[in-house]
Design a protein around this motif. Structure first.
Motif, PDB file in Angstrom:
ATOM      1  N   ALA A 180      54.124  44.785  89.790  1.00 53.07           N
ATOM      2  CA  ALA A 180      53.326  45.849  89.619  1.00 53.07           C
ATOM      3  C   ALA A 180      53.967  46.774  88.655  1.00 53.07           C
ATOM      4  N   ILE A 181      55.211  46.951  88.759  1.00 55.13           N
ATOM      5  CA  ILE A 181      56.062  47.773  87.809  1.00 55.13           C
ATOM      6  C   ILE A 181      55.939  47.118  86.289  1.00 55.13           C
ATOM      7  N   PHE A 182      56.411  45.811  86.507  1.00 51.54           N
ATOM      8  CA  PHE A 182      56.325  45.203  85.057  1.00 51.54           C
ATOM      9  C   PHE A 182      55.013  45.057  84.515  1.00 51.54           C
ATOM     10  N   PHE A 183      53.969  45.142  85.218  1.00 49.34           N
ATOM     11  CA  PHE A 183      52.499  45.008  84.820  1.00 49.34           C
ATOM     12  C   PHE A 183      52.164  46.246  83.974  1.00 49.34           C
ATOM     13  N   GLU A 184      52.353  47.440  84.782  1.00 49.44           N
ATOM     14  CA  GLU A 184      51.984  48.748  84.535  1.00 49.44           C
ATOM     15  C   GLU A 184      52.677  49.017  82.854  1.00 49.44           C
ATOM     16  N   HIS A 185      54.307  48.698  83.053  1.00 47.15           N
ATOM     17  CA  HIS A 185      54.826  48.635  81.643  1.00 47.15           C
ATOM     18  C   HIS A 185      54.061  47.964  80.641  1.00 47.15           C
ATOM     19  N   TRP A 186      53.761  46.885  80.899  1.00 46.62           N
ATOM     20  CA  TRP A 186      53.080  45.809  79.559  1.00 46.62           C
ATOM     21  C   TRP A 186      51.672  46.631  79.388  1.00 46.62           C
ATOM     22  N   ALA A 187      50.942  47.248  80.386  1.00 43.33           N
ATOM     23  CA  ALA A 187      49.737  48.047  79.915  1.00 43.33           C
ATOM     24  C   ALA A 187      50.110  48.978  78.999  1.00 43.33           C
ATOM     25  N   ARG A 188      50.927  49.998  79.482  1.00 43.73           N
ATOM     26  CA  ARG A 188      51.483  51.142  78.868  1.00 43.73           C
ATOM     27  C   ARG A 188      51.993  50.871  77.587  1.00 43.73           C
ATOM     28  N   TYR A 189      52.893  49.803  77.434  1.00 43.03           N
ATOM     29  CA  TYR A 189      53.485  49.332  76.171  1.00 43.03           C
ATOM     30  C   TYR A 189      52.494  48.845  75.049  1.00 43.03           C
ATOM     31  N   PHE A 190      51.519  48.232  75.502  1.00 45.87           N
ATOM     32  CA  PHE A 190      50.556  47.465  74.533  1.00 45.87           C
ATOM     33  C   PHE A 190      49.235  48.185  74.544  1.00 45.87           C
ATOM     34  N   CYS A 191      49.023  48.706  75.478  1.00 48.29           N
ATOM     35  CA  CYS A 191      47.511  49.192  75.498  1.00 48.29           C
ATOM     36  C   CYS A 191      47.246  50.646  75.616  1.00 48.29           C
ATOM     37  N   PHE A 192      48.206  51.614  74.925  1.00 49.17           N
ATOM     38  CA  PHE A 192      47.891  52.729  74.955  1.00 49.17           C
ATOM     39  C   PHE A 192      47.302  53.351  73.809  1.00 49.17           C
ATOM     40  N   TYR A 216      48.125  48.881  61.566  1.00 48.87           N
ATOM     41  CA  TYR A 216      49.120  48.017  62.134  1.00 48.87           C
ATOM     42  C   TYR A 216      48.761  47.771  63.822  1.00 48.87           C
ATOM     43  N   ARG A 217      48.772  49.096  64.306  1.00 50.61           N
ATOM     44  CA  ARG A 217      48.503  49.044  65.975  1.00 50.61           C
ATOM     45  C   ARG A 217      47.171  48.355  66.280  1.00 50.61           C
ATOM     46  N   ALA A 218      46.119  48.632  65.461  1.00 52.61           N
ATOM     47  CA  ALA A 218      44.775  47.877  65.389  1.00 52.61           C
ATOM     48  C   ALA A 218      44.772  46.500  65.499  1.00 52.61           C
ATOM     49  N   LYS A 219      45.402  45.986  64.467  1.00 52.34           N
ATOM     50  CA  LYS A 219      45.676  44.629  64.085  1.00 52.34           C
ATOM     51  C   LYS A 219      46.662  43.889  65.065  1.00 52.34           C
ATOM     52  N   LYS A 220      47.544  44.524  65.615  1.00 55.31           N
ATOM     53  CA  LYS A 220      48.649  43.939  66.298  1.00 55.31           C
ATOM     54  C   LYS A 220      48.147  43.080  67.669  1.00 55.31           C
ATOM     55  N   GLU A 221      48.220  42.002  67.533  1.00 56.02           N
ATOM     56  CA  GLU A 221      47.935  41.124  68.780  1.00 56.02           C
ATOM     57  C   GLU A 221      48.800  41.597  70.076  1.00 56.02           C
ATOM     58  N   ILE A 222      48.029  41.679  71.167  1.00 56.63           N
ATOM     59  CA  ILE A 222      48.677  41.938  72.486  1.00 56.63           C
ATOM     60  C   ILE A 222      48.774  40.769  73.388  1.00 56.63           C
ATOM     61  N   PRO A 223      50.161  40.365  73.730  1.00 52.68           N
ATOM     62  CA  PRO A 223      50.356  39.068  74.316  1.00 52.68           C
ATOM     63  C   PRO A 223      49.692  39.420  75.712  1.00 52.68           C
ATOM     64  N   LEU A 224      49.170  38.283  76.335  1.00 50.24           N
ATOM     65  CA  LEU A 224      49.035  38.195  77.930  1.00 50.24           C
ATOM     66  C   LEU A 224      50.314  38.666  78.368  1.00 50.24           C
ATOM     67  N   PHE A 225      49.941  39.158  79.880  1.00 53.22           N
ATOM     68  CA  PHE A 225      50.994  39.737  80.550  1.00 53.22           C
ATOM     69  C   PHE A 225      51.851  38.426  80.836  1.00 53.22           C
ATOM     70  N   PRO A 226      51.338  37.243  81.545  1.00 52.71           N
ATOM     71  CA  PRO A 226      52.496  36.145  81.535  1.00 52.71           C
ATOM     72  C   PRO A 226      53.120  35.647  80.484  1.00 52.71           C
ATOM     73  N   ALA A 227      52.549  35.628  79.379  1.00 51.54           N
ATOM     74  CA  ALA A 227      53.344  35.395  77.913  1.00 51.54           C
ATOM     75  C   ALA A 227      54.373  36.129  77.743  1.00 51.54           C
ATOM     76  N   TRP A 228      54.285  37.871  78.207  1.00 51.66           N
ATOM     77  CA  TRP A 228      55.334  38.571  77.967  1.00 51.66           C
ATOM     78  C   TRP A 228      56.457  38.655  79.011  1.00 51.66           C
ATOM     79  N   MET A 229      55.829  38.126  80.135  1.00 54.46           N
ATOM     80  CA  MET A 229      56.959  37.938  81.218  1.00 54.46           C
ATOM     81  C   MET A 229      57.876  36.700  80.665  1.00 54.46           C
ATOM     82  N   GLU A 230      57.246  35.459  80.330  1.00 53.24           N
ATOM     83  CA  GLU A 230      57.828  34.466  79.774  1.00 53.24           C
ATOM     84  C   GLU A 230      59.109  35.114  78.702  1.00 53.24           C
ATOM     85  N   GLN A 231      58.509  35.972  77.759  1.00 53.00           N
ATOM     86  CA  GLN A 231      59.498  36.689  76.953  1.00 53.00           C
ATOM     87  C   GLN A 231      60.635  37.144  77.535  1.00 53.00           C
TER      88      GLN A 231
END
Length: 160
Positions: free
Chosen positions: A10-22, A132-147
């Motif tokens: 939950a913490i990691f997911f919220e960070h992902w959303a906040r980091y990429f989808c603000f 840049y932000r509009a074109k930046k591809e957002i990784p899926l959460f599982p892919a980001w966790m793999e990173q």
């Protein structure tokens, strides 16, 4: 999934959303989490255990107390905990060395990612940055966790 892993997810997911989808609000000062529709649908499919959190944070303002509240109320509901049980669980986690080690590693990963991004973004004008932000591809959460897992391995950290 055990309670500790659910809280970390939950913490990691919220960070992902906040980091990429603000998204900045019209006032240019505040921001909200705005997960694009197609990505939202992917999250619903790939992360059914986080669906309740996904629904709580979509369109929510990015304010520390609101973020914590969303995560904690999600955990309370998912684990069917009373307020006292949630407080006890969170206290246990705050003292849990394994939990804190994983959380600190994750924060190190996020900081490294932010540092890389800022090197790119700092040289941009506001207009260039928005493009840049509009074109930046957002990784899926599982892919980001793999990173994150790869980063941990490369930096000689053990997640298990």
């Amino acid at each position: 999934m055990d309670k500790q892993d659910l809280l970390l997810d939950a913490i990691f997911f919220e960070h992902w959303a906040r980091y990429f989808c603000f998204e900045e609000t019209e006032d240019g000062v505040n921001a909200t989490i705005e997960i694009p529709e197609a990505l939202y649908a992917e999250c619903k499919t790939q992360l059914p255990h986080l669906l309740g959190l996904l629904e709580k944070i979509q369109h929510s303002p990015i304010v520390l107390n609101d973020v914590k509240s969303a995560i904690f109320s999600f955990i309370r509901k998912e684990l069917s905990l009373t307020d006292n049980e949630l407080e006890h669980f969170l206290h246990e986690m705050s003292l849990n060395a394994d939990f804190n080690r994983k959380l600190n590693m994750f924060y190190g990963f996020v900081q490294d990612e932010a540092d890389k991004d800022s090197k790119t973004e700092d040289s941009m004008s506001d207009k260039e940055y928005k493009t840049y932000r509009a074109k930046k591809e957002i990784p899926l959460f599982p892919a980001w966790m793999e990173q994150f897992h790869n980063w941990a391995k490369e930096n000689n950290h053990t997640l298990s």
